[in-house]
Write an enzyme that holds these catalytic residues in place. Structure first.
Site, PDB file in Angstrom:
ATOM      1  N   TYR A  73       0.804  -1.223   0.000  1.00  0.00           N
ATOM      2  CA  TYR A  73       0.000   0.000   0.000  1.00  0.00           C
ATOM      3  C   TYR A  73       0.839   1.278   0.000  1.00  0.00           C
ATOM      4  CZ  TYR A  73      -4.375  -2.398  -0.013  1.00  0.00           C
ATOM      5  OH  TYR A  73      -5.435  -3.164  -0.418  1.00  0.00           O
ATOM      6  N   HIS A  75     -14.548   1.619  -1.547  1.00  0.00           N
ATOM      7  CA  HIS A  75     -13.484   0.783  -0.986  1.00  0.00           C
ATOM      8  C   HIS A  75     -12.477   1.591  -0.185  1.00  0.00           C
ATOM      9  CE1 HIS A  75     -14.233  -2.389  -4.374  1.00  0.00           C
ATOM     10  NE2 HIS A  75     -15.197  -2.353  -3.478  1.00  0.00           N
ATOM     11  N   CYS A 108      -9.844   0.880  17.706  1.00  0.00           N
ATOM     12  CA  CYS A 108     -10.099   1.834  18.801  1.00  0.00           C
ATOM     13  C   CYS A 108     -10.904   3.025  18.286  1.00  0.00           C
ATOM     14  CB  CYS A 108      -8.772   2.312  19.404  1.00  0.00           C
ATOM     15  SG  CYS A 108      -8.008   3.719  18.563  1.00  0.00           S
ATOM     16  N   CYS A 124      -0.792   3.236  16.196  1.00  0.00           N
ATOM     17  CA  CYS A 124      -1.989   4.077  16.362  1.00  0.00           C
ATOM     18  C   CYS A 124      -1.822   5.022  17.566  1.00  0.00           C
ATOM     19  CB  CYS A 124      -3.218   3.194  16.586  1.00  0.00           C
ATOM     20  SG  CYS A 124      -4.689   4.176  17.001  1.00  0.00           S
TER      21      CYS A 124
HETATM   22  C1  BV8 Z   1     -17.937  -8.082   0.960  1.00  0.00           C
HETATM   23  C2  BV8 Z   1      -9.064  -2.937  -1.802  1.00  0.00           C
HETATM   24  C3  BV8 Z   1     -19.295  -8.936   2.704  1.00  0.00           C
HETATM   25  C4  BV8 Z   1      -8.626  -1.535  -1.972  1.00  0.00           C
HETATM   26  C5  BV8 Z   1     -10.577  -4.252  -3.123  1.00  0.00           C
HETATM   27  C6  BV8 Z   1     -15.325 -15.696  -2.563  1.00  0.00           C
HETATM   28  C7  BV8 Z   1     -14.178 -15.513  -1.804  1.00  0.00           C
HETATM   29  C8  BV8 Z   1     -13.876 -14.280  -1.217  1.00  0.00           C
HETATM   30  C9  BV8 Z   1     -14.759 -13.219  -1.379  1.00  0.00           C
HETATM   31  C10 BV8 Z   1     -15.873 -13.419  -2.167  1.00  0.00           C
HETATM   32  C11 BV8 Z   1     -16.174 -14.633  -2.768  1.00  0.00           C
HETATM   33  N1  BV8 Z   1     -17.308 -14.467  -3.495  1.00  0.00           N
HETATM   34  C12 BV8 Z   1     -17.744 -13.212  -3.372  1.00  0.00           C
HETATM   35  C13 BV8 Z   1     -16.912 -12.568  -2.537  1.00  0.00           C
HETATM   36  C14 BV8 Z   1     -17.070 -11.228  -2.110  1.00  0.00           C
HETATM   37  C15 BV8 Z   1     -15.865 -10.389  -2.523  1.00  0.00           C
HETATM   38  C16 BV8 Z   1     -15.698 -10.462  -4.026  1.00  0.00           C
HETATM   39  O1  BV8 Z   1     -16.452  -9.842  -4.744  1.00  0.00           O
HETATM   40  N2  BV8 Z   1     -14.705 -11.241  -4.491  1.00  0.00           N
HETATM   41  C17 BV8 Z   1     -14.539 -11.401  -5.915  1.00  0.00           C
HETATM   42  C18 BV8 Z   1     -13.043 -11.522  -6.250  1.00  0.00           C
HETATM   43  C19 BV8 Z   1     -15.300 -12.670  -6.326  1.00  0.00           C
HETATM   44  N3  BV8 Z   1     -16.187  -9.038  -2.122  1.00  0.00           N
HETATM   45  C20 BV8 Z   1     -15.803  -8.644  -0.919  1.00  0.00           C
HETATM   46  O2  BV8 Z   1     -15.152  -9.304  -0.152  1.00  0.00           O
HETATM   47  C21 BV8 Z   1     -16.306  -7.242  -0.555  1.00  0.00           C
HETATM   48  N4  BV8 Z   1     -16.897  -7.305   0.741  1.00  0.00           N
HETATM   49  O3  BV8 Z   1     -18.522  -8.728   0.136  1.00  0.00           O
HETATM   50  O4  BV8 Z   1     -18.269  -8.056   2.265  1.00  0.00           O
HETATM   51  C22 BV8 Z   1     -19.414  -8.698   4.149  1.00  0.00           C
HETATM   52  C23 BV8 Z   1     -20.598  -8.159   4.641  1.00  0.00           C
HETATM   53  C24 BV8 Z   1     -20.733  -7.981   5.996  1.00  0.00           C
HETATM   54  C25 BV8 Z   1     -19.679  -8.276   6.867  1.00  0.00           C
HETATM   55  C26 BV8 Z   1     -18.463  -8.768   6.348  1.00  0.00           C
HETATM   56  C27 BV8 Z   1     -18.318  -8.993   4.975  1.00  0.00           C
HETATM   57  C28 BV8 Z   1     -15.128  -6.290  -0.471  1.00  0.00           C
HETATM   58  C29 BV8 Z   1     -14.643  -5.990  -1.863  1.00  0.00           C
HETATM   59  C30 BV8 Z   1     -13.517  -4.966  -1.784  1.00  0.00           C
HETATM   60  C31 BV8 Z   1     -12.220  -5.660  -1.999  1.00  0.00           C
HETATM   61  N5  BV8 Z   1     -11.147  -4.668  -2.040  1.00  0.00           N
HETATM   62  N6  BV8 Z   1      -9.564  -3.417  -3.055  1.00  0.00           N
HETATM   63  C32 BV8 Z   1      -7.509  -1.504  -2.977  1.00  0.00           C
HETATM   64  O5  BV8 Z   1      -6.478  -2.139  -2.719  1.00  0.00           O
HETATM   65  O6  BV8 Z   1      -7.705  -0.856  -4.014  1.00  0.00           O
HETATM   66  S1  BV8 Z   1     -11.161  -4.777  -4.605  1.00  0.00           S
HETATM   67  C33 BV8 Z   1     -10.235  -4.226  -5.901  1.00  0.00           C
HETATM   68  O7  BV8 Z   1     -10.977  -4.639  -7.079  1.00  0.00           O
HETATM   69  C34 BV8 Z   1     -10.128  -2.715  -6.042  1.00  0.00           C
HETATM   70  O8  BV8 Z   1     -10.878  -1.987  -5.096  1.00  0.00           O
HETATM   71  C35 BV8 Z   1     -10.697  -2.477  -7.437  1.00  0.00           C
HETATM   72  O9  BV8 Z   1     -11.179  -1.242  -7.582  1.00  0.00           O
HETATM   73  C36 BV8 Z   1     -11.741  -3.513  -7.454  1.00  0.00           C
HETATM   74  C37 BV8 Z   1     -12.451  -3.794  -8.708  1.00  0.00           C
HETATM   75  O10 BV8 Z   1     -11.513  -3.929  -9.756  1.00  0.00           O
HETATM   76  P1  BV8 Z   1     -11.638  -2.898 -10.987  1.00  0.00           P
HETATM   77  O11 BV8 Z   1     -11.637  -1.525 -10.444  1.00  0.00           O
HETATM   78  O12 BV8 Z   1     -12.793  -3.302 -11.822  1.00  0.00           O
HETATM   79  O13 BV8 Z   1     -10.251  -3.132 -11.702  1.00  0.00           O
HETATM   80  P2  BV8 Z   1      -9.894  -4.304 -12.727  1.00  0.00           P
HETATM   81  O14 BV8 Z   1      -8.424  -4.293 -12.953  1.00  0.00           O
HETATM   82  O15 BV8 Z   1     -10.563  -5.566 -12.301  1.00  0.00           O
HETATM   83  O16 BV8 Z   1     -10.617  -3.844 -14.075  1.00  0.00           O
HETATM   84  C38 BV8 Z   1     -10.153  -2.688 -14.746  1.00  0.00           C
HETATM   85  C39 BV8 Z   1     -11.070  -2.497 -15.937  1.00  0.00           C
HETATM   86  O17 BV8 Z   1     -10.687  -1.297 -16.614  1.00  0.00           O
HETATM   87  C40 BV8 Z   1     -10.973  -3.625 -16.940  1.00  0.00           C
HETATM   88  O18 BV8 Z   1     -12.278  -3.947 -17.378  1.00  0.00           O
HETATM   89  C41 BV8 Z   1     -10.144  -3.012 -18.090  1.00  0.00           C
HETATM   90  O19 BV8 Z   1     -10.561  -3.527 -19.335  1.00  0.00           O
HETATM   91  C42 BV8 Z   1     -10.538  -1.565 -17.983  1.00  0.00           C
HETATM   92  N7  BV8 Z   1      -9.525  -0.612 -18.458  1.00  0.00           N
HETATM   93  C43 BV8 Z   1      -8.163  -0.726 -18.361  1.00  0.00           C
HETATM   94  N8  BV8 Z   1      -7.601   0.387 -18.881  1.00  0.00           N
HETATM   95  C44 BV8 Z   1      -8.604   1.213 -19.280  1.00  0.00           C
HETATM   96  C45 BV8 Z   1      -9.838   0.586 -19.005  1.00  0.00           C
HETATM   97  N9  BV8 Z   1     -11.025   1.144 -19.290  1.00  0.00           N
HETATM   98  C46 BV8 Z   1     -11.003   2.370 -19.862  1.00  0.00           C
HETATM   99  N10 BV8 Z   1      -9.867   3.053 -20.156  1.00  0.00           N
HETATM  100  C47 BV8 Z   1      -8.649   2.498 -19.875  1.00  0.00           C
HETATM  101  N11 BV8 Z   1      -7.527   3.173 -20.191  1.00  0.00           N
END
Ligand code: BV8
Length: 348
Positions: free
Chosen positions: A68, A123, A135, A240
């Protein structure tokens, strides 16, 4: 882009009042920031479940902080691109505009769209710190780099940094991801939250499932798996001040398995409970991360027409006949399709 599509989109935009933009890492790609899943994506280099998860934090908070602090450094060096500014201008012209952003890089805020009514940070934010022990201490807008000597770039050569973060370890040699039981637990919780019709079970990889099932001889992971360790002790990490250093400070971002911020989610729930949404923009996201992956459908359920901005068609999900799909770089496409609403010239 197809001029007829652009003009029909702009006619609809002009007539829209409630506009929702769902935003992902692709919006910041033109600013030079890595996305998560594209070829040189962040996660391909590092094991996301070792880094962006509570299990990863418990295992080696120094490794998480190295990841990070590198992202903080990159985001500080990056500049908002024309797409960020176009969205900030759209927000000025359309009071009913709201951006739901998965990005934590602060670039939309630096383009003039501040977190609040028109920008929801789903996020979290790289530059907010929180007490890892709960805390309640939160520090907003901390842009110190490095946060502490152990996290300064000079503390590690490029080589060591790569070694520590596993960038140079062959795929099959990498240790199993966070315990598969964790996956099962979170997946069960998500199934309960999202309901059967919306929940998509994760396709666990062989490595993820390894701890759960006996691997055949040919599949056995090499015993001498090089452990990924930062070698940074807790004492060297940011402590912290809220609880006199009893706990570490952590990046105030939402990891896999953590709930999205309560206040943000209640605003999102209220938004999707509203009468009518006119337009939903889905910009630069692979729509793979829940619950955000389900927001476009929720906007459709409120009558929204959907416009996709992405470099890849593969990111367009459940496309309907009257969707707009604008393939290309967000930095070019967004200012073009938003037209005068993306500039500060409207009303001149
Ligand atoms: C929750 C942290 C419930 C911050 C991130 C099985 C196992 C484990 C978990 C799960 C599971 N099944 C479902 C889940 C839930 C899980 C999930 O969805 N997992 C996925 C992988 C299946 N979700 C969670 O855990 C969420 N919480 O569900 O909580 C809960 C409820 C109550 C109590 C407790 C729990 C939490 C999700 C947050 C995870 N943290 N990041 C950081 O480090 O940034 S996620 C991470 O992915 C980032 O935040 C990022 O933003 C996010 C999504 O990715 P994208 O932004 O879409 O980026 P990506 O690279 O994927 O895509 C980029 C796109 O841009 C592409 O399409 C590309 O073509 C395009 N592109 C590229 N260049 C360009 C462009 N487009 C235009 N112009 C360009 N130039």
């Amino acid at each position: 882009m197809d001029p007829a599509a652009v003009s029909s989109f702009q006619t609809h935009l002009a007539a829209s009042s409630r506009i929702v933009a769902i935003i992902g890492a692709g919006l910041s790609a033109p600013s030079g920031l890595s996305t998560f899943r594209s070829t040189n994506g962040l996660w391909n280099k590092h094991d996301v479940f070792l880094i962006a998860s509570p299990a990863g934090w418990r295992r080696d908070p120094g490794l998480v902080w190295k990841f990070y602090s590198g992202r903080r450094r990159d985001a500080l060096a990056a500049k908002p691109n024309p797409a960020h500014f176009a969205l900030a201008n759209l927000a000025r012209h359309k009071q009913g505009f709201v951006a739901l952003s998965q990005n934590v890089d602060g670039l939309l805020q630096r383009a003039g769209l501040n977190a609040g009514t028109q920008l929801k940070l789903l996020h979290g934010n790289l530059f907010d710190l929180a007490c890892a022990g709960g805390c309640g201490y939160v520090e907003e807008g901390n842009t110190d780099d490095p946060l502490c000597p152990a996290l300064s770039l000079s503390a590690t050569t490029e080589e060591k940094e790569k070694k520590v973060l596993g960038a140079d370890i062959a795929e099959e040699e990498k240790p199993p991801r966070a315990s598969a039981l964790l996956f099962a637990g979170i997946a069960a919780k998500n199934k309960k939250i999202l309901g059967d019709e919306k929940f998509v079970p994760p396709e666990l990889t062989r490595r993820d499932a390894a701890p759960l099932k006996e691997l055949g001889e040919e599949e056995r992971l090499p015993d001498t798996i090089p452990a990924l360790h930062s070698g940074i002790s807790k004492e060297e990490l940011p402590l912290c001040p809220g609880c006199e250093g009893k706990n570490l400070l952590r990046p105030s971002v939402v990891w896999f398995g953590e709930a999205l911020p309560e206040d943000v989610m209640s605003d999102v729930d209220a938004l999707f409970a509203e009468e009518k949404i006119d337009l939903c923009l889905v910009i630069g996201t692979s729509s793979k991360v829940w619950p955000t992956a389900g927001f476009a459908e929720q906007a459709r359920n409120r009558g929204a027409r959907v416009a996709w901005v992405n470099t890849e068609m593969e990111a367009v999900k459940n496309k309907r006949r009257d969707d707009w799909v604008f393939l290309g770089d967000a930095g070019t496409v967004l200012p073009e399709i938003l037209g005068v609403y993306g500039t500060d010239k409207l009303g001149e």
